[in-house]
Design a protein around this motif. Structure first.
Motif, short mmCIF file in Angstrom:
data_model
loop_
_atom_site.label_atom_id
_atom_site.label_comp_id
_atom_site.label_asym_id
_atom_site.label_seq_id
_atom_site.Cartn_x
_atom_site.Cartn_y
_atom_site.Cartn_z
N HIS A 4 106.59 44.82 2.03
CA HIS A 4 105.69 43.93 2.75
C HIS A 4 106.22 43.83 4.18
O HIS A 4 107.00 42.92 4.50
N VAL A 5 105.82 44.76 5.04
CA VAL A 5 106.30 44.77 6.42
C VAL A 5 105.61 43.66 7.19
O VAL A 5 104.38 43.63 7.26
N PRO A 6 106.38 42.72 7.76
CA PRO A 6 105.75 41.60 8.46
C PRO A 6 105.16 42.04 9.79
O PRO A 6 105.67 42.96 10.44
N PRO A 7 104.08 41.41 10.22
CA PRO A 7 103.52 41.75 11.54
C PRO A 7 104.40 41.21 12.65
O PRO A 7 104.92 40.10 12.57
N ALA A 8 104.59 42.03 13.67
CA ALA A 8 105.37 41.59 14.82
C ALA A 8 104.54 40.68 15.71
O ALA A 8 103.30 40.74 15.68
N PRO A 9 105.17 39.84 16.51
CA PRO A 9 104.40 39.05 17.48
C PRO A 9 103.59 39.98 18.39
O PRO A 9 104.10 41.01 18.85
N PRO A 46 107.46 47.52 12.37
CA PRO A 46 108.24 46.51 13.10
C PRO A 46 109.18 45.76 12.17
O PRO A 46 108.79 45.33 11.09
N LEU A 47 110.42 45.64 12.58
CA LEU A 47 111.42 44.95 11.77
C LEU A 47 112.07 43.84 12.61
O LEU A 47 112.58 44.11 13.70
N PRO A 48 112.06 42.60 12.11
CA PRO A 48 112.77 41.54 12.83
C PRO A 48 114.27 41.76 12.73
O PRO A 48 114.79 42.10 11.66
N VAL A 49 114.95 41.61 13.84
CA VAL A 49 116.41 41.80 13.89
C VAL A 49 117.07 40.44 13.93
O VAL A 49 116.88 39.66 14.86
N GLY A 77 115.49 39.73 18.02
CA GLY A 77 114.51 40.67 18.55
C GLY A 77 113.66 41.29 17.46
O GLY A 77 113.78 40.93 16.28
N TRP A 78 112.81 42.19 17.88
CA TRP A 78 112.01 43.00 16.96
C TRP A 78 112.23 44.47 17.33
O TRP A 78 112.28 44.82 18.51
N ARG A 79 112.38 45.29 16.31
CA ARG A 79 112.60 46.73 16.51
C ARG A 79 111.42 47.51 15.91
O ARG A 79 111.01 47.24 14.78
N PHE A 80 110.93 48.46 16.67
CA PHE A 80 109.83 49.32 16.25
C PHE A 80 110.33 50.76 16.16
O PHE A 80 111.09 51.22 17.03
N LEU A 81 109.90 51.48 15.13
CA LEU A 81 110.13 52.91 15.07
C LEU A 81 109.02 53.60 15.86
O LEU A 81 107.84 53.32 15.64
N ILE A 82 109.40 54.49 16.76
CA ILE A 82 108.43 55.21 17.58
C ILE A 82 108.16 56.55 16.92
O ILE A 82 109.07 57.39 16.83
N ARG A 83 106.94 56.74 16.46
CA ARG A 83 106.60 57.96 15.73
C ARG A 83 105.76 58.90 16.58
O ARG A 83 104.94 58.48 17.39
N ASN A 84 106.02 60.17 16.34
CA ASN A 84 105.22 61.25 16.89
C ASN A 84 104.70 62.02 15.68
O ASN A 84 105.43 62.81 15.09
N GLY A 85 103.47 61.73 15.27
CA GLY A 85 102.97 62.29 14.02
C GLY A 85 103.68 61.64 12.85
O GLY A 85 103.71 60.41 12.73
#
Length: 205
Positions: A4-9, A46-49, A77-85
């Motif tokens: 259950h990935v929480p939504p980031a602000p 997005p993952l809360p840190v 903070g919040w961390r996002f994984l940046i995906r390319n495909g």
């Protein structure tokens, strides 16, 4: 089980999207993948840190009380994984400022594939969890924190005894990367490593 990935602000997400849309921000990031990748980039997962609060020193005879201490954390903070495909090529951090959530930095490195590996481990579990990241700066340690309360506010709370912690690679000496632990088992070990013994006072001769 699905996480259950929480939504980031929303402002945090907008700040990352704005940075991805800025050639200057991507160029200044100096991450090889962001400078060379072809095609669209999207911030996902997005993952809360959270940061584990440091403990105050205790006397050697009181160190057994560490197992009874309630852990305290704070959102950093919040961390996002940046995906390319289908591939994560970088990560983006955001931080809370006086004006709200703001983009902090892009980065690559070992924590990126390690986070993806830990998330795959979590997906194979038989119970639902809310994924977070837990940082222990004094040990240069980062863990995937699987919180059992999937409806909890991702910006608050502390690890419950039954929560699962997965140290990410590179893990500090004495901790095995990607070995899941119950928080009730791992946190007391971390506390002992973090808490310096109070020096003994010697009486003058």
């Amino acid at each position: 089980m699905p996480l259950h990935v929480p939504p980031a602000p929303a402002p945090a997400l907008r700040s990352v999207l704005a940075a991805l849309g800025s050639p200057t921000a991507v160029r200044d990031a100096r991450t090889p993948a962001l400078q060379s990748v072809q095609g669209p980039l999207s911030p996902e997962l997005p993952l809360p840190v959270h940061e584990l609060d440091a403990l105050t020193p205790v006397a050697p005879e009181d160190r057994t009380a560490l197992t009874n201490r309630a852990p305290r954390t704070r959102l950093t903070g919040w961390r996002f994984l940046i995906r390319n495909g289908e591939r994560a090529v970088a990560a983006a951090d955001t931080m809370l400022t006086a004006d709200g959530w703001a983009f902090s930095r892009f980065f690559e490195g070992p924590y990126l594939p390690s986070t993806e590996r830990a998330l795959r481990q979590a997906e194979s579990l038989t119970t639902f969890h809310q994924p977070r990241l837990l940082s222990v700066p004094e040990l240069y340690m980062l863990m995937l924190w699987l919180h059992g309360d999937t409806a909890a506010d991702p910006a608050s709370g502390a690890p419950a005894p039954a929560d699962i912690l997965i140290p990410l690679a590179p893990a500090p000496p004495g901790f095995a990367a990607h070995r899941p632990h119950l928080a009730a088992e791992l946190l007391p070990v971390i506390d002992v490593r973090l808490t310096p013994a109070t020096p003994l006072l010697r009486t003058p001769a």
